[in-house]
Design a protein around this motif. Structure first.
Motif, short mmCIF file in Angstrom:
data_model
loop_
_atom_site.label_atom_id
_atom_site.label_comp_id
_atom_site.label_asym_id
_atom_site.label_seq_id
_atom_site.Cartn_x
_atom_site.Cartn_y
_atom_site.Cartn_z
N GLY A 94 0.81 -1.15 -0.07
CA GLY A 94 -0.12 0.09 -0.20
C GLY A 94 0.49 1.42 0.27
N ARG A 95 1.79 1.26 0.36
CA ARG A 95 2.80 2.56 1.10
C ARG A 95 3.19 2.51 -0.83
N TYR A 96 4.20 1.99 -1.17
CA TYR A 96 4.71 1.40 -2.15
C TYR A 96 3.77 2.15 -3.28
N LEU A 97 2.39 1.70 -3.45
CA LEU A 97 1.20 2.50 -4.58
C LEU A 97 1.90 3.47 -4.35
N ARG A 104 3.74 11.16 -7.00
CA ARG A 104 4.04 11.70 -7.92
C ARG A 104 3.12 12.21 -9.24
N ARG A 105 1.42 11.32 -9.34
CA ARG A 105 0.32 12.11 -9.84
C ARG A 105 0.52 13.68 -9.48
N LEU A 110 9.36 12.61 -3.78
CA LEU A 110 9.72 12.18 -2.48
C LEU A 110 10.55 12.25 -1.41
N THR A 111 10.78 13.00 -0.74
CA THR A 111 11.59 13.16 0.16
C THR A 111 11.55 12.58 1.43
N ARG A 112 12.55 12.51 2.21
CA ARG A 112 12.52 11.59 3.49
C ARG A 112 11.34 12.74 4.66
N GLU A 113 11.89 13.57 4.39
CA GLU A 113 10.86 14.90 4.96
C GLU A 113 9.38 13.85 4.87
#
Length: 257
Positions: A94-97, A104-105, A110-113
């Motif tokens: 779920g997290r991955y998707l 992205r959309r 996609l930062t560590r923060e």
């Protein structure tokens, strides 16, 4: 009824709600990450559970009964592995998707923060939902152990046994749940960062590692609480949480690419 038990119930529930919010606020102030990311973590945790929880409820009893002829310990072990894998697959996939497609959309970096805040929201809302269960337990304790309610308790051996179990509660029986929530939030943040790395660097092996790590924690918790008791279980979760904290610190100190 022990007033100290009631106070412990209330304090535990309050902290299980307050700590995630304080953590989210700190991340907002420290890194400038908006509350929206915290909310997305909470939202997508609930979305995953809409499918995950009913599946668990429908399948766990038949699976346990199917392996029960092999012995109680074996049946519990099989059930623990099954529940652990389900949790790992549903939550980490779920997290991955969410990272790969939704972030992205929507143009969310996609930062560590952002991963930190997303994990705080994911684990935080779980803690808040558990707090509601704690509050329910507190109300049941007050209702069933108060002197004024004893006349309304059915004269049934099973019910009487439950009431006696409630009356035997001490604050030490309630506090481990709070510790577990704090450790679990740490793990959710670690898993969120690990899955984020899987997306950023295109390394599916990191996703597999997150699934197996999550599965190991849940499987150990299910098995140990049934066979060794709550304190051994919390000790095992503590070890996993320390590993999670170590990974968070390592990830934070690693130079950003």
């Amino acid at each position: 009824m022990d007033p100290l038990v009631v106070v412990t119930f209330a304090v535990v529930a309050l902290l299980e709600i307050a700590v995630p919010l304080v953590l989210g606020y700190w991340i907002v102030r420290r890194f400038g990450v908006p509350w929206r990311i915290f909310g997305l973590g909470a939202l997508f945790f609930i979305a995953v559970q809409v499918i995950h929880t009913p599946l668990v409820l429908v399948t766990q009893a038949p699976l346990y009964l199917a392996f029960l002829p092999m012995g109680t310990t074996a049946a519990v072990a099989v059930l623990a592995v099954y529940l652990g894998l389900l949790a790992g697959l549903f939550e980490e996939l779920g997290r991955y998707l969410v990272y790969r497609y939704y972030f992205r959309r929507r143009g969310i970096a996609l930062t560590r923060e952002n991963g930190l805040q997303f994990g705080a929201g994911w684990g935080g809302v779980e803690s808040m939902l558990v707090a509601l269960i704690v509050i329910s337990g507190m109300l049941s304790y007050i209702a069933l152990t108060g002197d004024g309610w004893s006349l309304f308790v059915p004269d049934d051996p099973a019910v009487q046994a439950q009431v006696e179990a409630l009356r035997s509660l001490t604050p030490l029986d309630i506090l481990p749940g709070l510790a577990e929530r704090m450790m679990t939030i740490t793990l959710h943040i670690a898993w969120s960062l690990l899955v984020l790395a899987a997306v950023v660097y295109g390394k599916k092996l990191l996703l597999v590692l997150a699934v197996l790590w999550h599965a190991a924690v849940d499987a150990a918790a299910v098995y140990l609480v049934q066979t060794q008791g709550i304190f051994v279980t919390e000790a095992a979760v503590f070890v996993f949480a320390v590993l999670g904290l170590a990974y968070i610190l390592w990830e934070w100190r690693r130079p950003a690419s």
